[in-house]
Scaffold this motif. Structure first.
Motif, PDB file in Angstrom:
ATOM      1  N   VAL A   1     -17.853  67.002  32.320  1.00  0.00           N
ATOM      2  CA  VAL A   1     -16.796  67.872  32.425  1.00  0.00           C
ATOM      3  C   VAL A   1     -15.641  67.680  31.663  1.00  0.00           C
ATOM      4  O   VAL A   1     -14.985  68.504  30.765  1.00  0.00           O
ATOM      5  CB  VAL A   1     -16.346  68.295  33.721  1.00  0.00           C
ATOM      6  CG1 VAL A   1     -15.413  69.131  33.847  1.00  0.00           C
ATOM      7  CG2 VAL A   1     -17.849  68.842  34.441  1.00  0.00           C
ATOM      8  N   GLN A   2     -15.014  66.675  31.501  1.00  0.00           N
ATOM      9  CA  GLN A   2     -13.787  66.360  30.906  1.00  0.00           C
ATOM     10  C   GLN A   2     -13.967  66.381  29.468  1.00  0.00           C
ATOM     11  O   GLN A   2     -13.215  66.796  28.795  1.00  0.00           O
ATOM     12  CB  GLN A   2     -13.336  64.878  31.319  1.00  0.00           C
ATOM     13  CG  GLN A   2     -12.698  65.188  32.826  1.00  0.00           C
ATOM     14  CD  GLN A   2     -12.064  63.583  33.255  1.00  0.00           C
ATOM     15  OE1 GLN A   2     -12.635  62.531  32.750  1.00  0.00           O
ATOM     16  NE2 GLN A   2     -11.090  63.952  34.095  1.00  0.00           N
ATOM     17  N   ARG A   3     -15.150  65.800  28.845  1.00  0.00           N
ATOM     18  CA  ARG A   3     -15.391  65.695  27.380  1.00  0.00           C
ATOM     19  C   ARG A   3     -15.703  67.100  26.915  1.00  0.00           C
ATOM     20  O   ARG A   3     -15.443  67.701  25.786  1.00  0.00           O
ATOM     21  CB  ARG A   3     -16.570  64.689  27.032  1.00  0.00           C
ATOM     22  CG  ARG A   3     -16.976  64.508  25.644  1.00  0.00           C
ATOM     23  CD  ARG A   3     -17.758  63.409  25.420  1.00  0.00           C
ATOM     24  NE  ARG A   3     -17.178  62.298  25.783  1.00  0.00           N
ATOM     25  CZ  ARG A   3     -17.839  61.235  26.354  1.00  0.00           C
ATOM     26  NH1 ARG A   3     -19.162  61.217  26.329  1.00  0.00           N
ATOM     27  NH2 ARG A   3     -17.293  60.040  26.624  1.00  0.00           N
ATOM     28  N   TYR A   4     -16.677  67.708  27.372  1.00  0.00           N
ATOM     29  CA  TYR A   4     -17.259  69.220  26.902  1.00  0.00           C
ATOM     30  C   TYR A   4     -16.761  70.365  27.585  1.00  0.00           C
ATOM     31  O   TYR A   4     -16.816  71.214  26.736  1.00  0.00           O
ATOM     32  CB  TYR A   4     -18.959  69.059  27.301  1.00  0.00           C
ATOM     33  CG  TYR A   4     -19.678  67.945  26.591  1.00  0.00           C
ATOM     34  CD1 TYR A   4     -19.499  67.592  25.074  1.00  0.00           C
ATOM     35  CD2 TYR A   4     -20.202  66.986  27.136  1.00  0.00           C
ATOM     36  CE1 TYR A   4     -20.178  66.544  24.625  1.00  0.00           C
ATOM     37  CE2 TYR A   4     -20.709  65.866  26.722  1.00  0.00           C
ATOM     38  CZ  TYR A   4     -20.726  65.721  25.294  1.00  0.00           C
ATOM     39  OH  TYR A   4     -21.168  64.687  24.631  1.00  0.00           O
ATOM     40  N   ILE A   5     -16.183  70.348  28.506  1.00  0.00           N
ATOM     41  CA  ILE A   5     -15.429  71.474  29.087  1.00  0.00           C
ATOM     42  C   ILE A   5     -13.826  71.450  28.882  1.00  0.00           C
ATOM     43  O   ILE A   5     -13.321  71.923  28.099  1.00  0.00           O
ATOM     44  CB  ILE A   5     -15.963  71.761  30.406  1.00  0.00           C
ATOM     45  CG1 ILE A   5     -17.450  72.050  30.618  1.00  0.00           C
ATOM     46  CG2 ILE A   5     -15.217  73.195  30.956  1.00  0.00           C
ATOM     47  CD1 ILE A   5     -18.062  72.053  31.917  1.00  0.00           C
ATOM     48  N   SER A   6     -13.076  70.616  29.642  1.00  0.00           N
ATOM     49  CA  SER A   6     -11.987  70.646  29.696  1.00  0.00           C
ATOM     50  C   SER A   6     -11.486  69.520  30.916  1.00  0.00           C
ATOM     51  O   SER A   6     -11.874  69.612  32.188  1.00  0.00           O
ATOM     52  CB  SER A   6     -11.221  72.035  29.972  1.00  0.00           C
ATOM     53  OG  SER A   6      -9.985  71.850  30.182  1.00  0.00           O
ATOM     54  N   VAL A   7     -10.120  68.878  30.579  1.00  0.00           N
ATOM     55  CA  VAL A   7      -9.748  67.990  31.520  1.00  0.00           C
ATOM     56  C   VAL A   7      -9.126  68.926  32.800  1.00  0.00           C
ATOM     57  O   VAL A   7      -9.372  68.448  33.773  1.00  0.00           O
ATOM     58  CB  VAL A   7      -8.832  67.026  30.986  1.00  0.00           C
ATOM     59  CG1 VAL A   7      -7.943  66.415  32.226  1.00  0.00           C
ATOM     60  CG2 VAL A   7      -9.306  66.052  30.064  1.00  0.00           C
ATOM     61  N   TRP A   8      -8.730  70.090  32.393  1.00  0.00           N
ATOM     62  CA  TRP A   8      -7.921  70.925  33.083  1.00  0.00           C
ATOM     63  C   TRP A   8      -8.999  71.611  34.242  1.00  0.00           C
ATOM     64  O   TRP A   8      -8.925  71.554  35.634  1.00  0.00           O
ATOM     65  CB  TRP A   8      -7.348  72.200  32.375  1.00  0.00           C
ATOM     66  CG  TRP A   8      -6.949  73.198  33.185  1.00  0.00           C
ATOM     67  CD1 TRP A   8      -5.722  73.354  33.632  1.00  0.00           C
ATOM     68  CD2 TRP A   8      -7.650  74.515  33.778  1.00  0.00           C
ATOM     69  NE1 TRP A   8      -5.732  74.537  34.601  1.00  0.00           N
ATOM     70  CE2 TRP A   8      -6.863  75.070  34.428  1.00  0.00           C
ATOM     71  CE3 TRP A   8      -8.925  74.997  33.641  1.00  0.00           C
ATOM     72  CZ2 TRP A   8      -7.307  76.267  35.297  1.00  0.00           C
ATOM     73  CZ3 TRP A   8      -9.536  75.967  33.799  1.00  0.00           C
ATOM     74  CH2 TRP A   8      -8.496  76.531  34.875  1.00  0.00           C
ATOM     75  N   ALA A   9     -10.210  71.761  33.775  1.00  0.00           N
ATOM     76  CA  ALA A   9     -11.231  72.257  34.594  1.00  0.00           C
ATOM     77  C   ALA A   9     -11.615  71.129  35.529  1.00  0.00           C
ATOM     78  O   ALA A   9     -11.757  71.517  36.866  1.00  0.00           O
ATOM     79  CB  ALA A   9     -12.591  72.557  33.843  1.00  0.00           C
ATOM     80  N   TRP A  10     -11.580  69.953  35.375  1.00  0.00           N
ATOM     81  CA  TRP A  10     -11.903  68.939  36.364  1.00  0.00           C
ATOM     82  C   TRP A  10     -10.967  68.695  37.344  1.00  0.00           C
ATOM     83  O   TRP A  10     -11.172  68.913  38.626  1.00  0.00           O
ATOM     84  CB  TRP A  10     -12.095  67.552  35.558  1.00  0.00           C
ATOM     85  CG  TRP A  10     -12.361  66.451  36.562  1.00  0.00           C
ATOM     86  CD1 TRP A  10     -11.604  65.624  36.921  1.00  0.00           C
ATOM     87  CD2 TRP A  10     -13.715  66.176  37.174  1.00  0.00           C
ATOM     88  NE1 TRP A  10     -12.165  64.626  37.846  1.00  0.00           N
ATOM     89  CE2 TRP A  10     -13.379  65.143  38.199  1.00  0.00           C
ATOM     90  CE3 TRP A  10     -14.964  66.797  37.231  1.00  0.00           C
ATOM     91  CZ2 TRP A  10     -14.237  64.604  38.800  1.00  0.00           C
ATOM     92  CZ3 TRP A  10     -15.846  66.059  37.999  1.00  0.00           C
ATOM     93  CH2 TRP A  10     -15.565  65.384  38.830  1.00  0.00           C
ATOM     94  N   ASP A  11      -9.558  68.927  36.874  1.00  0.00           N
ATOM     95  CA  ASP A  11      -8.402  68.545  37.788  1.00  0.00           C
ATOM     96  C   ASP A  11      -8.464  69.888  38.677  1.00  0.00           C
ATOM     97  O   ASP A  11      -8.089  69.610  39.919  1.00  0.00           O
ATOM     98  CB  ASP A  11      -7.413  68.234  36.931  1.00  0.00           C
ATOM     99  CG  ASP A  11      -7.149  66.935  36.138  1.00  0.00           C
ATOM    100  OD1 ASP A  11      -7.940  66.113  36.718  1.00  0.00           O
ATOM    101  OD2 ASP A  11      -6.469  66.753  35.250  1.00  0.00           O
ATOM    102  N   THR A  12      -8.513  71.105  37.987  1.00  0.00           N
ATOM    103  CA  THR A  12      -8.118  72.065  39.010  1.00  0.00           C
ATOM    104  C   THR A  12      -9.358  72.997  39.817  1.00  0.00           C
ATOM    105  O   THR A  12      -9.229  73.410  40.767  1.00  0.00           O
ATOM    106  CB  THR A  12      -7.455  73.313  37.813  1.00  0.00           C
ATOM    107  OG1 THR A  12      -8.350  73.611  37.166  1.00  0.00           O
ATOM    108  CG2 THR A  12      -6.231  72.813  37.445  1.00  0.00           C
TER     109      THR A  12
END
Length: 90
Positions: free
Chosen positions: A45-56
């Protein structure tokens, strides 16, 4: 639904042994079951989508009680797939 009941029973047994009641978090349960897949999901998720998506999006779900995380989708699926009574017009 059965998984949420099993988690609730496990939390209850743990509470009886420890003397205090605490609901296990979904991330904690997932880590106990398979830590590798949880780490893989985080890195993907952090690599291919976004760090923001993982955190929020993902972290609040993983911090929520596992009973709730398992029970709510099962109730929604039960409501969506229930057989409806057919109304006869004639």
């Amino acid at each position: 639904m059965f998984a949420s009941i099993a988690v609730l029973v496990d939390d209850s047994i743990t509470a009886l042994q420890a003397g205090n009641f605490r609901l296990a978090a979904a991330g904690e349960l997932w880590y106990r079951l398979d830590a590798g897949s949880l780490n893989l999901l985080q890195s993907a998720v952090q690599r291919y989508i976004s760090v923001w998506a993982w955190d929020t999006l993902f972290v609040p779900i993983l911090l929520a009680p596992a009973v709730v995380v398992l029970f709510v989708p099962s109730v929604v699926l039960l409501l969506l797939t229930r057989k409806r009574k057919r109304q006869r017009i004639f």
